[in-house]
Design an enzyme around this catalytic site. Structure first.
Site, PDB file in Angstrom:
ATOM      1  N   TYR A 112       0.827  -1.146  -0.246  1.00 44.79           N
ATOM      2  CA  TYR A 112       0.147  -0.052   0.045  1.00 44.79           C
ATOM      3  C   TYR A 112       0.792   1.255   0.030  1.00 44.79           C
ATOM      4  O   TYR A 112       1.734   1.412   0.740  1.00 44.79           O
ATOM      5  CB  TYR A 112      -0.907   0.120   1.359  1.00 44.79           C
ATOM      6  CG  TYR A 112      -1.792   1.313   1.180  1.00 44.79           C
ATOM      7  CD1 TYR A 112      -3.073   1.228   0.947  1.00 44.79           C
ATOM      8  CD2 TYR A 112      -1.159   2.521   2.056  1.00 44.79           C
ATOM      9  CE1 TYR A 112      -3.663   2.601   0.831  1.00 44.79           C
ATOM     10  CE2 TYR A 112      -1.933   3.752   2.040  1.00 44.79           C
ATOM     11  CZ  TYR A 112      -3.122   3.595   1.505  1.00 44.79           C
ATOM     12  OH  TYR A 112      -4.059   4.815   1.761  1.00 44.79           O
TER      13      TYR A 112
ATOM     14  N   GLU B 187      -3.023   7.310  -4.358  1.00 43.05           N
ATOM     15  CA  GLU B 187      -3.128   6.185  -3.543  1.00 43.05           C
ATOM     16  C   GLU B 187      -2.909   4.996  -4.755  1.00 43.05           C
ATOM     17  O   GLU B 187      -3.407   4.838  -5.282  1.00 43.05           O
ATOM     18  CB  GLU B 187      -4.226   5.729  -2.624  1.00 43.05           C
ATOM     19  CG  GLU B 187      -4.243   4.660  -2.038  1.00 43.05           C
ATOM     20  CD  GLU B 187      -5.863   4.253  -1.555  1.00 43.05           C
ATOM     21  OE1 GLU B 187      -6.154   4.749  -0.098  1.00 43.05           O
ATOM     22  OE2 GLU B 187      -6.528   3.579  -2.195  1.00 43.05           O
TER      23      GLU B 187
END
Ligand code: ADP
Ligand code: MG
Length: 394
Positions: free
Chosen positions: A116, A204
């Site tokens: 992530y 992201e």
């Protein structure tokens, strides 16, 4: 504004972030054509909506998951057929879900681990926040709650670019070394550049996958652009309407009116965002629910008032309209004239409550009285809210 995955990936590709080959399609046939051109198998078909959690989502037509692995172009076509035009419900969409108008068809990556990576604002520290985790993927929200130490956070002062040492430090904290560290730092710097260049509030990548050869791939991307910066992000404007599902909201953007659709039955037209919020609050206090937030702006002219009226009236749920104007710089007589003119073209078939106060209010009232407009005048904000709510109860 949230970019759809395919649009966010376009920005990442421009900055040299590795993204698996893909195309975007609006029809099953186009999805088939893209699949034929992609070399690697299997393929992945991904529903394009402005929300995450697609992998674990469910379509109202029964199809499980908004991210599907397919073995052949024929299968891609079948899946695209079931996705396009259907509603996908995920943990982030609310139970009403979102309509899928496009699918992304991508080569699949043989994943060995998922990372992530994100950059966002940290308002409380007036800095940017880098977040990363070796436990990326569809469970990241759960990990953030249950195992927060698996997430590395780093605050950096906003600057035009990220320094090499900052990127490397972050990669080291994530446990990368050698060639992988160099590549991760490069990706992070590119992500940072994307963030700054496009006035984003969030960039992201989840997951940034590592394949069996230990090479990185951005498999999913979420980018949120600050709406207030859209005036200088002209090349992104084209993406603006594809994530707005409320017809009044997209019309309001075109007309330059600040409008947010809500689920009540009292249509509100107010000047000034603060007063518009106060109007919604007071309606709530009297037991009414606003159908919208609408700020016509401090310097609204007649065409602006007319646009606002047209947008309001196109909402079929309305049962009463409340106009609340406080004339400061804005003159009440000009607003009254604009209301009278606007209602000539867009005559409301539902009751109208008007509250006017401030500069040249007397003249404004005379204009309203001398017109053929049917309305109920309110003396103050409370009176206006009470009257609007009374109409609802009738
Ligand atoms: P969402 O976050 O909305 O659920 P993602 O694009 O992250 O959607 O996809 C969910 C999961 O599907 C990813 O975590 C990854 O494991 C897998 N996936 C997505 N795209 C690919 C791809 N191109 N190749 C292989 N697996 C993929
Ligand atoms: Mg994802």
């Amino acid at each position: 504004m949230n970019l759809l995955e395919y649009a966010a990936k376009e920005l990442l590709v421009k900055e040299g972030i590795p993204v698996a080959q893909y195309g975007v399609a609006e029809t099953p046939e186009a999805a088939f054509d893209i699949a034929c051109k992609l070399a690697k198998r299997p393929l992945v078909v991904k529903a394009q909506i402005a929300a995450g959690g697609r992998g674990k989502g469910r379509f109202l037509n029964g199809l499980e998951g908004g991210v599907k692995i397919c073995q052949s172009p024929e299968e891609v076509k079948q899946i695209a057929q079931r996705m396009i035009g259907s509603i996908l419900v995920t943990a982030q969409t609310g139970e009403q879900g979102q309509l899928v108008k496009k699918v992304l068809v991508s080569e699949s990556i043989d994943i060995s681990s998922e990372i992530y990576l994100s950059i966002s604002y940290s308002h409380s520290t007036a800095s940017l926040l880098l977040m990363g985790s070796r436990a990326g993927g569809v469970e990241i929200e759960k990990i953030a709650v249950e195992n927060p130490q698996a997430i590395v956070k780093k605050f950096v002062l906003p600057d035009y670019s990220l320094w090499d040492f900052q990127a490397r430090e972050f990669g080291l904290d994530l446990g990368f070394r050698g060639k992988e560290l160099v590549e991760l730092s490069r990706i992070l710097k590119s992500l940072y550049k994307t963030f700054v260049k496009h006035d984003a509030s969030l960039c992201e990548i989840n997951p940034l996958a590592m394949d069996r050869e230990r090479k990185f791939w951005a498999l999913d991307a979420k980018i949120t652009i600050d709406d207030n910066a859209l005036f200088r992000q002209k090349e992104l404007l084209a993406y603006r309407y594809e994530t707005i599902y409320d017809p009044q909201e997209s019309e309001a953007i075109r007309s330059g009116v600040n409008y947010v659709g809500l689920d009540g039955q009292i249509g509100c037209m107010v000047n000034g965002a603060g007063l518009a919020m106060a109007t919604m609050d007071i309606l709530d206090r009297f037991g009414g629910r606003p159908a919208n937030f609408l700020d016509v702006g401090g310097g609204a002219d007649q065409s602006q008032v007319e646009n606002a009226f047209r947008i309001l009236l196109s909402n079929r749920n309305l049962r009463v309209i409340l106009i609340n104007i406080f004339g400061g710089i804005m003159r009440c007589d000009l607003i009254a004239e604009a209301i009278v003119e606007a209602t000539k073209t867009h005559r409301p078939s539902i009751p109208l409550v008007i509250r006017l106060e401030g500069t040249r209010v007397k003249e404004g009232k005379i204009i309203l009285e001398n017109s053929s407009l049917e309305y109920l005048f309110a003396d103050d904000l409370e009176d206006a809210a009470r009257k609007a709510v009374q109409f609802l109860k009738k």
